[in-house]
Structure formats: structure tokens, C-alpha cells
Design an enzyme around this catalytic site. Structure first.
Site, PDB file in Angstrom:
ATOM      1  CB  CYS A 181       2.311   1.675   2.872  1.00 54.72           C
ATOM      2  SG  CYS A 181       1.010   2.663   2.112  1.00 54.72           S
TER       3      CYS A 181
ATOM      4  CB  SER B 167      -0.880   7.546   8.723  1.00 52.48           C
ATOM      5  OG  SER B 167      -0.109   6.659   7.951  1.00 52.48           O
TER       6      SER B 167
ATOM      7  CB  CYS C  15      -2.992  -2.213  -0.424  1.00 51.19           C
ATOM      8  SG  CYS C  15      -2.891  -0.446  -0.383  1.00 51.19           S
TER       9      CYS C  15
ATOM     10  CB  CYS D  93      -5.436  -1.587   2.492  1.00 49.44           C
ATOM     11  SG  CYS D  93      -5.014   0.152   2.802  1.00 49.44           S
ATOM     12  CG  ASP D  94      -3.303   0.970   6.734  1.00 51.82           C
ATOM     13  OD1 ASP D  94      -2.496   0.346   6.029  1.00 51.82           O
ATOM     14  OD2 ASP D  94      -3.158   2.160   7.039  1.00 51.82           O
ATOM     15  CE  LYS D  95      -7.658   1.944   9.899  1.00 48.92           C
ATOM     16  NZ  LYS D  95      -6.643   2.352   8.912  1.00 48.92           N
TER      17      LYS D  95
ATOM     18  CD  GLU E   1      -4.643   6.078   9.411  1.00 48.80           C
ATOM     19  OE1 GLU E   1      -4.088   6.426   8.349  1.00 48.80           O
ATOM     20  OE2 GLU E   1      -4.598   4.911   9.842  1.00 48.80           O
TER      21      GLU E   1
END
Length: 574
Positions: free
Chosen positions: A201, A477, A56, A129-131, A451
Site C-alpha cells: 500500500c 490500519s 504486496c 505486507c504489514d506484519k 484492525e
């Protein structure tokens, strides 16, 4: 754009570059090779979440170099710095996941502190990445200096025996392996081909959901969040972002001019229309909080309720982010939503134009089926639904994209941690028709609101995805699918109803009506509450303990400070 004509009279960098008293400060800048002319220009922070933890983030430093060239070409002086990320794919399924949501606050705080400490005038933030996406956007809105967000781009899909796969397939393969449906060799083959490039992702999990948000909310240039990480054309967006931030300084267009209530509603709309991650219902209130705007879980859910689901994206659908970009990108999605009245077109964006003006020359692509026209949706209601009831007075959230059955009733089987539930699932120690309850995993009780992808993916891999439900005061997730309800509030750690239920209590979930109820009277819940005792966590010092002392409810975004509504000064105005 000639930055030399931009006066520093009202820019933060005047405190470190202007006047005789700042000679010591300027000496540091000369030490790094800057010229007097560069020191006199606006200083632009170029913040990236680069690290070697996961694909990521691996391309972000390279992309940041191109941003810096864009800033310099527009006569600004870029100053690069990095902040942390915690990558969920690595942290998932063990205690490391408790660091994930905490990292969102650390990212926002560290970017704030770097910008404040060095008096930078503007910010270009790169995240993967996500956060890191909401964390970077939170910092932008908090600081309120001219800012542009850049998503590092999605990963390319893997190929396994003729079909596209993502990391979601690897998690589900673990479940298949646990019941003997695939061999050791097959599992190894899947894990080795699922992630073939740099990038986040690839499906509409949390990273791509928040990347879609970044364009819709107006903080990112059109099309910039859709191009996959390996595509060299990303450099065009990176360079343009560096140039454009200089224009935002000149025009004094700031994040809070862009992130308005209408813009937040636009952001919630694209989440629902794409069947995006339930985590957006946590991050949008947090971004709103930085602007001093009330926009909680129920406000997000109200938008979800009236938004059609139109993008056929994994995990509920069949396409990945690369496919949507090649079909027309996020602007294609936004164009049909705008044309049919689901978006506010009058919102300002970082282009210096409104959302509607950005969409003027976007034409519909009839030769694709990734995104449906908004008047011919996959389903008439959104891909994400808010729930409320006596089990979740402060709300809960569920992704329904791709689900056919939207009601579930069954007896509870309670677990006081994710590990307990994952062990039960691995050993098949549960029954079809049950509602698995994972509690004490909320923002305060986890701490960190983990998650549960390892558990939900294992269930799906065992073929039980539609045969049990799972509820938690933690999170899921963006890759989660099945009847999985997260963000149940109040959380168990503060005495919420989810902490009072017992094995066998009957729980009813209705995603059509938006309800989540346990078959207990108010009197019974009150009686159980009297005997409930708060639990200590294993985290009694360190960053995660510190987070638990200040974090608020999931309903309001699990934030850790009072926000813009309480501020007495804004950094941009110092």
C-alpha cells in the site's frame, strides 16, 4: 569480500557441512547441484514472504533471485525459502483479520525454525505486507546472525479522474456508496484503478511505516526501502544486500549490535515524523523484546511526544511513498532529523558504518515539499500520540497527523465486535458526537487484535470522520484517519475498563494532554468489575486459539514468548 577466508569454526553451518559425520547432510546438498566449494562456504538464508495473495508480495520471489546473485558474487551460498503472509487488505473487515497479527509471530517463528533446522549462517529477509516486516525483523534480532532486511517496495498510486488514489480511497468509497454519494459504476471504476502495480500500500500505512523503521533502525541499506516495487533499480539494492551480508559475517556485525535502545528511539522518531501507522507502537516493543530491551508503548509515546511531524504523507497528508523516494527518500527525512538533534547518529547500521556516517553525503533538496525541514515542521508535535487514563491504564494510541481538532467528549455507544459496529455504521444507527466503542477485539479477546479500517473508512466516507470518535482494544490500519484510538489496555477480555463501560457513559479524549478518561469513579468501576465475567471466543482450537493462550498485552507488543531477556543461549552462538 572473499568468503573463502571466513572460518566456519564458529558458524552454525559447521554442524551440517563439516567433517566425516556430516557426509549424509552434504549428500542432500550435492543432490541440489551444489559443489564442494559452495558447501564449504557460509550458507545464507534468503527468506521471502512471497505469495499470490496480494500485490504486496508478488514481486518478492523475483527480487530474492537477485539477492542470491549478490550472495554468490561475494562467495557465499544462498539458500532460499519462503514463509507466510496474511495481507491485511484482503483480510480486512471479516474474521480473516484475526489471522493478521498472529501471522507476525508465525513469520518470526517459521524463519527461526528454518534457520535453526538447517544451520544457516546469515539471513537476508524480504517482506512486503504489514506484519511480515516486523515479523522478519523480529526473527533477525531473535536469531542474531548477521542479517539484512529488504522491503519489497511500495505500489504505485492509482489515478482516478485526475487525482492520485490508494486503496484507502476504495475503503472510503464504500462508505460514500452506502449513503448514495457515488454510484455502483463509480465504485467499480475506483476499485479497478486504485492498485495499478506490484507493491505494498502506497501511503504511510503500516507497511511503509515499518519500511521507514527498517532504514532508521539500521537493518536495511539506505534508500532501499523507498524505491517502489516496479522500479527495476530495486535490483541494485537487492544485489548489494546479498553482497553486504557476507561482509557482515566477516566482521561479525549482528542485529543486536544494531538494534539498541538508541536505534529503537530512532525508529520511533521516524514513525512520528512521518505521521506513520499506530501499529508501530505494537511492533517496536516486539522487536525490542527480541533483543531483551524494555521499550513499551509508553516509551514509544515519549518519543512521539517530542518529535515534529514533517512528512506530508497520506493518509493525513497529500503524498505517497513514491513521492518521498523521488524527493530524496528516507535518508532525506533522516538527514534533517539528525541535523536538528532528533536522531542518535552513533548507532551502527548494516552498512558497517554509523547512521551519521551514512548521512554525511545526503544533501537537502530545496525543490520538494514532501518532507519539511525539522525546524519548520507541519506541526511541532508528532503525528502519533500516546494516551493514558482510567479507561486505558496500560495506554492507548492515536494518529493525529492531519487532524485539526485534538479533543473529543461524548457518550459511549458500545459494541462487542467489529461486525456489530460496522453494521450500525452501515445502517447509520449512531449519532453525531458519540464515542463508538469496539471491544473484545484485543490480542487475547479477539483473538488476534483485528484492525478496524472497514468501519473507520465507512465513517469517513459518510462524512462523519470528524464528528464521532472511535475507541477499541483492537487496532487500526495505517490507512485509518479521524479520531480513532486503538490498543486500549488492559483489553476487555482480561477485565479492562473498556469492558466495563456502558452505553451513555461519557468518555473524554484529549490528544494534547495525552489522556483518555471515562466519567466514572474508581468505586463505580470496581463495582462493575465484580459482576464482569470472562467471555469465550469462537476459537477453541487451532493456531488462533494457541496464540490466545500465550499472547501478552498490547503495551509490550502483544508478544508470545519470554524474549531475549530470558534466553540461556542465542542461535548465532551455537
Amino acid at each position: 569480500m572473499d568468503a573463502k577466508v571466513i572460518s566456519k569454526a564458529k558458524l552454525p553451518s559447521r554442524y551440517v557441512t563439516e567433517g566425516p559425520a556430516r557426509a549424509p547432510h552434504r549428500s542432500y546438498l550435492y543432490a541440489m547441484g551444489l559443489s564442494a566449494a559452495e558447501i564449504a562456504q557460509p550458507l545464507v538464508g534468503v527468506a521471502s514472504c512471497w505469495n499470490e495473495a496480494a500485490p504486496c508480495n508478488i514481486s518478492l520471489m523475483r527480487q530474492a533471485q537477485v539477492v542470491k546473485k549478490g550472495v554468490a558474487a561475494a562467495n557465499g551460498t544462498p539458500r532460499e525459502f519462503c514463509t507466510i503472509t496474511v495481507t491485511d487488505g484482503i483480510a480486512m473487515g471479516h474474521q480473516g483479520m484475526k489471522s493478521s497479527l498472529v501471522s507476525r509471530e508465525v513469520i518470526a517463528d517459521s524463519v527461526e525454525l528454518t534457520m535453526r533446522g538447517h544451520c544457516y549462517d546469515a539471513l537476508v529477509g524480504l517482506a512486503g505486507c504489514d506484519k511480515s516486516l516486523p515479523g522478519m525483523m523480529m526473527a533477525m534480532v531473535r536469531l542474531n546472525v548477521p542479517s539484512i532486511f529488504i522491503y519489497g517496495g511500495s505500489i504505485l498510486p492509482g489515478s482516478y479522474r485526475g487525482r492520485q488514489i490508494t486503496v484507502q480511497d476504495v475503503f472510503e468509497a464504500v462508505g460514500q456508496h452506502s449513503v448514495g454519494a457515488i454510484s455502483d459504476a463509480e465504485l467499480l471504476e475506483i476499485e479497478q484503478v486504485a492498485c495499478p502495480s506490484a507493491g505494498s500500500c502506497g501511503a504511510q500505512f503500516t507497511a511503509n511505516t515499518m519500511a521507514t523503521v527498517a532504514e532508521a533502525i539500521g537493518l536495511a541499506l539506505p534508500y532501499s526501502c523507498g524505491a517502489p516495487a516496479p522500479y527495476e533499480m530495486r535490483d541494485r539494492f537487492n544485489f548489494a544486500s546479498g553482497e553486504k551480508v557476507m561482509e557482515l559475517i566477516a566482521k561479525n556485525i549482528r542485529p543486536r549490535d544494531i538494534v539498541t535502545l538508541k536505534a529503537l528511539e530512532n525508529a520511533a522518531t521516524v514513525v512520528s515524523a512521518t505521521g506513520g501507522s499506530t501499529n508501530a507502537a505494537l511492533h517496536l516493543p516486539a522487536i525490542a523484546h527480541e533483543a531483551g530491551i524494555k521499550f513499551d508503548l509508553f516509551d514509544v509515546a515519549a518519543i512521539f511526544e517530542k518529535t515534529p511531524y514533517i512528512a506530508d504523507l497520506k493518509p493525513g497528508g497529500k503524498y505517497v511513498a513514491k513521492d518521498m523516494f523521488e524527493a530524496g527518500g528516507i535518508p532525506l527525512l533522516m538527514k534533517t532529523l539528525l541535523d536538528h538533534g532528533y536522531l542518535h547518529g552513533d548507532c551502527m547500521t548494516v552498512t558497517g558504518r554509523t547512521l551519521a556516517e551514512n548521512m554525511e553525503h545526503v544533501s537537502w533538496n530545496e525543490s520538494q515539499d514532501v518532507v519539511r525541514p525539522a525546524d519548520r515542521p507541519i506541526t511541532k508535535t508528532g503525528g502519533v500520540v500516546g494516551l493514558k487514563g482510567n479507561l486505558a491504564p496500560e495506554g492507548a494510541i492515536v494518529k493525529v497527523a492531519g487532524m485539526s481538532e485534538l479533543k473529543f467528549t461524548g457518550p459511549a455507544r458500545c459494541f462487542d465486535s467489529e461486525e456489530e459496529c460496522f453494521e450500525a455504521v452501515t445502517q447509520r444507527n449512531y449519532l453525531e458526537g458519540e464515542v463508538l466503542v469496539i471491544r473484545y477485539e484485543g490480542p487475547r479477546g479477539g483473538p488476534g487484535m483485528r484492525e478496524m479500517l472497514s468501519t473507520t473508512a465507512a465513517l469517513y466516507g459518510q462524512g462523519m470522520g470528524g464528528k464521532v470518535a472511535l475507541i477499541t482494544d483492537g487496532r487500526f490500519s495505517g490507512a485509518t484517519r479521524g479520531f480513532c484510538i486503538g490498543h486500549v489496555g488492559p483489553e476487555a477480555a482480561v477485565g479492562g475498563p473498556i469492558g466495563l463501560i456502558k452505553d451513555g457513559d461519557v468518555i473524554s479524549i484529549d490528544a494534547l494532554k495525552g489522556t483518555i478518561e471515562v466519567a466514572l469513579s474508581d468505586a463505580e468501576l470496581a463495582a462493575r468489575a465484580k459482576s464482569w465475567k470472562a467471555r469465550k471466543t469462537d476459537y477453541q482450537s487451532g493456531a488462533i486459539w494457541k496464540y490466545a493462550q500465550t499472547v501478552g498485552s498490547a503495551r509490550d507488543g502483544a508478544v508470545t514468548h519470554p524474549g531475549a531477556a530470558k534466553e540461556t543461549h542465542c542461535y548465532a552462538d551455537i
